[in-house]
Enzyme design. Structure first.
Site, PDB file in Angstrom:
ATOM      1  N   GLU A  31       0.868  -1.163   0.000  1.00 54.84           N
ATOM      2  CA  GLU A  31       0.000   0.000   0.000  1.00 54.84           C
ATOM      3  C   GLU A  31       0.919   1.231   0.000  1.00 54.84           C
ATOM      4  OE1 GLU A  31      -2.880   0.195   3.168  1.00 54.84           O
ATOM      5  OE2 GLU A  31      -3.702   2.055   2.347  1.00 54.84           O
ATOM      6  N   ARG A 256       5.534 -13.661   9.304  1.00 53.59           N
ATOM      7  CA  ARG A 256       6.164 -12.332   9.221  1.00 53.59           C
ATOM      8  C   ARG A 256       7.571 -12.388   9.777  1.00 53.59           C
ATOM      9  NH1 ARG A 256       2.268  -8.085   8.471  1.00 53.59           N
ATOM     10  NH2 ARG A 256       3.619  -6.432   9.219  1.00 53.59           N
ATOM     11  N   LYS A 266       4.166   0.413  10.153  1.00 51.59           N
ATOM     12  CA  LYS A 266       4.134   1.710   9.472  1.00 51.59           C
ATOM     13  C   LYS A 266       3.713   2.813  10.425  1.00 51.59           C
ATOM     14  CE  LYS A 266       3.102   0.019   4.895  1.00 51.59           C
ATOM     15  NZ  LYS A 266       2.016  -0.247   3.947  1.00 51.59           N
TER      16      LYS A 266
HETATM   17  P1  ATP Z   1       2.647  -2.815   8.410  1.00 53.35           P
HETATM   18  O1  ATP Z   1       1.965  -3.985   9.048  1.00 53.35           O
HETATM   19  O2  ATP Z   1       4.085  -2.675   8.734  1.00 53.35           O
HETATM   20  O3  ATP Z   1       1.909  -1.531   8.548  1.00 53.35           O
HETATM   21  P2  ATP Z   1       1.530  -3.728   5.946  1.00 53.35           P
HETATM   22  O4  ATP Z   1       1.544  -5.184   5.996  1.00 53.35           O
HETATM   23  O5  ATP Z   1       0.239  -3.084   6.195  1.00 53.35           O
HETATM   24  O6  ATP Z   1       2.679  -3.152   6.855  1.00 53.35           O
HETATM   25  P3  ATP Z   1       1.649  -3.496   3.086  1.00 53.35           P
HETATM   26  O7  ATP Z   1       2.075  -2.350   2.275  1.00 53.35           O
HETATM   27  O8  ATP Z   1       0.258  -3.930   3.037  1.00 53.35           O
HETATM   28  O9  ATP Z   1       2.081  -3.169   4.586  1.00 53.35           O
HETATM   29  O10 ATP Z   1       2.635  -4.706   2.850  1.00 53.35           O
HETATM   30  C1  ATP Z   1       2.866  -5.299   1.590  1.00 53.35           C
HETATM   31  C2  ATP Z   1       3.168  -6.754   1.810  1.00 53.35           C
HETATM   32  O11 ATP Z   1       4.270  -6.916   2.689  1.00 53.35           O
HETATM   33  C3  ATP Z   1       1.986  -7.478   2.418  1.00 53.35           C
HETATM   34  O12 ATP Z   1       1.767  -8.631   1.631  1.00 53.35           O
HETATM   35  C4  ATP Z   1       2.445  -7.847   3.795  1.00 53.35           C
HETATM   36  O13 ATP Z   1       1.926  -9.090   4.141  1.00 53.35           O
HETATM   37  C5  ATP Z   1       3.962  -7.912   3.652  1.00 53.35           C
HETATM   38  N1  ATP Z   1       4.664  -7.632   4.920  1.00 53.35           N
HETATM   39  C6  ATP Z   1       4.610  -6.505   5.657  1.00 53.35           C
HETATM   40  N2  ATP Z   1       5.366  -6.621   6.763  1.00 53.35           N
HETATM   41  C7  ATP Z   1       5.948  -7.840   6.733  1.00 53.35           C
HETATM   42  C8  ATP Z   1       6.852  -8.560   7.590  1.00 53.35           C
HETATM   43  N3  ATP Z   1       7.323  -8.030   8.718  1.00 53.35           N
HETATM   44  N4  ATP Z   1       7.249  -9.802   7.228  1.00 53.35           N
HETATM   45  C9  ATP Z   1       6.797 -10.340   6.083  1.00 53.35           C
HETATM   46  N5  ATP Z   1       5.947  -9.730   5.237  1.00 53.35           N
HETATM   47  C10 ATP Z   1       5.513  -8.493   5.540  1.00 53.35           C
HETATM   48 MG    MG Z   2      -1.280  -4.281   4.651  1.00 51.48          MG
END
Ligand code: ATP
Ligand code: MG
Length: 548
Positions: A31, A256, A266
């Site tokens: 995102e 994760r 974030k």
């Molecule tokens: P955050 O939880 O840090 O706010 P998010 O998951 O909402 O991040 P996105 O932009 O939606 O952020 O993430 C894009 C992809 O990265 C998603 O498929 C998410 O599952 C993956 N992702 C985010 N953080 C991790 C992590 N710590 N380990 C593995 N994959 C991750």
């Molecule tokens: Mg997300």
């Protein structure tokens, strides 16, 4: 490093073999509402490497279906991060480009009696939803006619209602044991300008509805995401089953990645930037990819680190030191090893001619002789590390300079300390020494053994430099602080700046050049460097548990 096999690749191999799919197509769907952090690197690597292993394709898809915090700045930053990691998406798509197609699928659900417009407020919807132990209740608007729903939904789109006044919900099962299936909201009203669509839309699809459709429109075969989406998979499949799509994608989850001492959310990163606790998303203390890059981590080291953590269906926490180890492995035999004196102490060689400078041969990397040599300056005045001198030799283990003690200045001569100069407060400001001209490095002199081998930088040719030394942004967890919010656990010593010198061979250094400063650790040149003062970020020490 090659990615080792994992369960997702096993599934892909089976799907290809059984003919379920002809080729592997994956996507990385960030995102665009923040910079990427090292946790995202796992998602990037999983999607790109697994498709690559089967000659497949990977799209970069910006999941920009919520205009609230999205911005083009993040779109560009994410593209640059992928490029830096060495991944080139086959296509770059935007979820918002499918708004019309997604809207049509919502209309289809309404026509099939599988979606309805609800007037309940957000709070009422939460109340009606029930809990993990109690079933939910039907909304009083659940049985609106198809005609009424079509009319209301169109009026939602036309902007006739305020934010929150109405939602579109999938009609599934308010008593489902999976709360995500209790008539999830699939569209909400948001009167905000979208970074690409402007004011064209005021209704926006929810992730759980938009995502499977986007995957289907793009022909994604394996939609890999992190574990928190595990209990959304049933809804993913429900959307695919009921929207009469041509292509059927499947979702697979992985754990994760967390790293000790790093908070990867974030919200947290944004708070740090907004409250100016850091200088920006690329502050070298940040766990963002731009921060790690500026700190001196190489793309290769980050990739190798992430690959070394493996992949499984459990969230994992990896020691930060493993990341440092990956950096050392990458740079040990690649980086130049110049001299830098971080905490300088002036050494005066009383019997060396005033005004004379000689140049001595010095290997660029003592472990890789093919990297050649350079000349380093030597004169009557040199800087050594403060920590390399003590007035009185404390014990046999002290292998540095002390009064009456002889050491080698690396690649130069033996010197013996004779006296110290102090200021009125009693601080040592200079050490007087004598040198032995017979002991020049490379002359074959083996008359006696010096009490150590210390590095130095010659004074008139030295370039002033600031060295930024970092500790974790967050204090280690203790019994007392374990329940505190991260903003109350900030480490007051996460940044220390010390001023010293580097040798003149670094005069043309550029931001992101990597070095191993002899005996001091891995450093990288910062973009804040000026002609008069260079700035270096300490990436990590030479050994784990390194402390300056
Ligand atoms: P955050 O939880 O840090 O706010 P998010 O998951 O909402 O991040 P996105 O932009 O939606 O952020 O993430 C894009 C992809 O990265 C998603 O498929 C998410 O599952 C993956 N992702 C985010 N953080 C991790 C992590 N710590 N380990 C593995 N994959 C991750
Ligand atoms: Mg997300």
């Amino acid at each position: 490093m090659e990615e080792i096999s994992n369960y997702i690749k096993t599934i892909m191999a089976e799907d290809l073999k059984s003919g379920k799919v002809d080729e592997i197509v994956t996507r990385f769907p960030p995102e665009p509402n923040a910079y990427l952090h090292i946790g995202h690197a796992r998602a990037i690597i999983t999607n790109f490497e697994s498709a690559k292993a089967f000659g497949g394709k990977t799209n970069l898809r910006f999941d920009d279906t919520n205009p609230t915090k999205e911005d083009n700045e993040y779109v560009e930053a994410i593209k640059a991060d992928l490029e830096w990691l060495g991944y080139h998406p086959n296509n770059v798509f935007f979820g918002s480009d499918y708004f019309e197609a997604t809207y049509q699928k919502a209309i289809l659900l309404i026509k099939k009696g599988l979606a309805y417009v609800d007037d309940l407020t957000q709070e009422e919807i939460s109340k009606y939803r029930g809990t993990l132990t109690q079933p939910g209740k039907d909304s009083p608007y659940r049985n609106r006619s198809v005609e009424e729903n079509l009319d209301l939904f169109e009026r939602m789109r036309n902007g006739e209602f305020k934010d929150g006044e109405k939602t579109l919900r999938a009609k599934i099962d308010m008593t489902s044991s999976n709360i995500n299936m209790r008539d999830p909201i699939i569209y909400r009203i948001i009167h905000l300008e979208h970074h690409r669509q402007g004011n064209k839309w005021c209704i926006y699809p929810m992730y759980d509805f938009a995502h499977p459709l986007q995957d289907s429109f793009e022909g994604i075969t394996h939609s890999c995401c992190s574990l928190e989406f595990d209990n959304h998979r049933v809804l993913y499949d429900w959307v695919i089953e009921n929207t009469e799509v041509k292509h059927i994608p499947h979702q697979y989850e992985f754990g994760r990645l967390n790293i000790t001492g790093m908070v990867m959310s974030k919200r947290y990163l944004r708070t740090l930037v907004d409250t100016k606790k850091v200088t920006g998303y690329d502050d070298p203390r940040m766990p963002t990819l731009v921060g790690l890059k500026r700190r001196g981590f190489t793309a290769e080291s980050i990739k190798n680190f992430v690959l070394s953590t493996g992949l499984s269906r459990v969230n994992s926490t990896v020691d930060y030191q493993a990341l440092e180890e990956a950096l050392r492995d990458d740079l040990k035999l690649k980086a130049l090893r110049p001299n830098a004196v971080i905490n300088p102490l002036l050494v005066i060689i009383d019997n060396y001619p005033e005004g004379q400078i000689e140049y001595l041969d010095c290997p660029n990397n003592a472990e890789v002789l093919e990297m050649g040599t350079r000349k380093i300056a030597f004169s009557k005045y040199v800087y050594i590390e403060k920590a390399d001198f003590i007035e009185e030799k404390p014990n046999k283990k002290w292998k540095r300079l002390a009064l009456g003690v002889e050491v080698r200045l690396m690649h130069a001569y033996f010197i013996t300390a004779t006296s110290v100069e102090k200021d009125s407060a009693g601080n040592i400001i200079a050490v007087h020494t004598t040198y032995d001209p017979e002991t020049k490095s490379g002359s074959g002199f083996d008359g006696r053994k010096p009490n150590g081998n210390i590095h130095f930088v010659e004074r008139t040719t030295a370039i002033p430099a600031d060295f930024r030394i970092f500790e974790a942004l967050i204090l280690p967890e203790t019994e007392e602080n374990k329940d505190l919010d991260f903003m109350e656990k900030l480490n007051p010593n996460s940044l220390t700046v010390v001023s010293g010198y580097v040798e003149e061979s670094l005069k043309n250094t550029k931001p992101l050049d990597h070095y191993q400063f002899v005996r001091n650790g891995y450093f990288t040149t910062d973009k804040d460097s000026t002609k008069d003062k260079l700035v270096f970020n300490c990436t990590c020490g030479l050994k784990s548990s390194f402390k300056l």
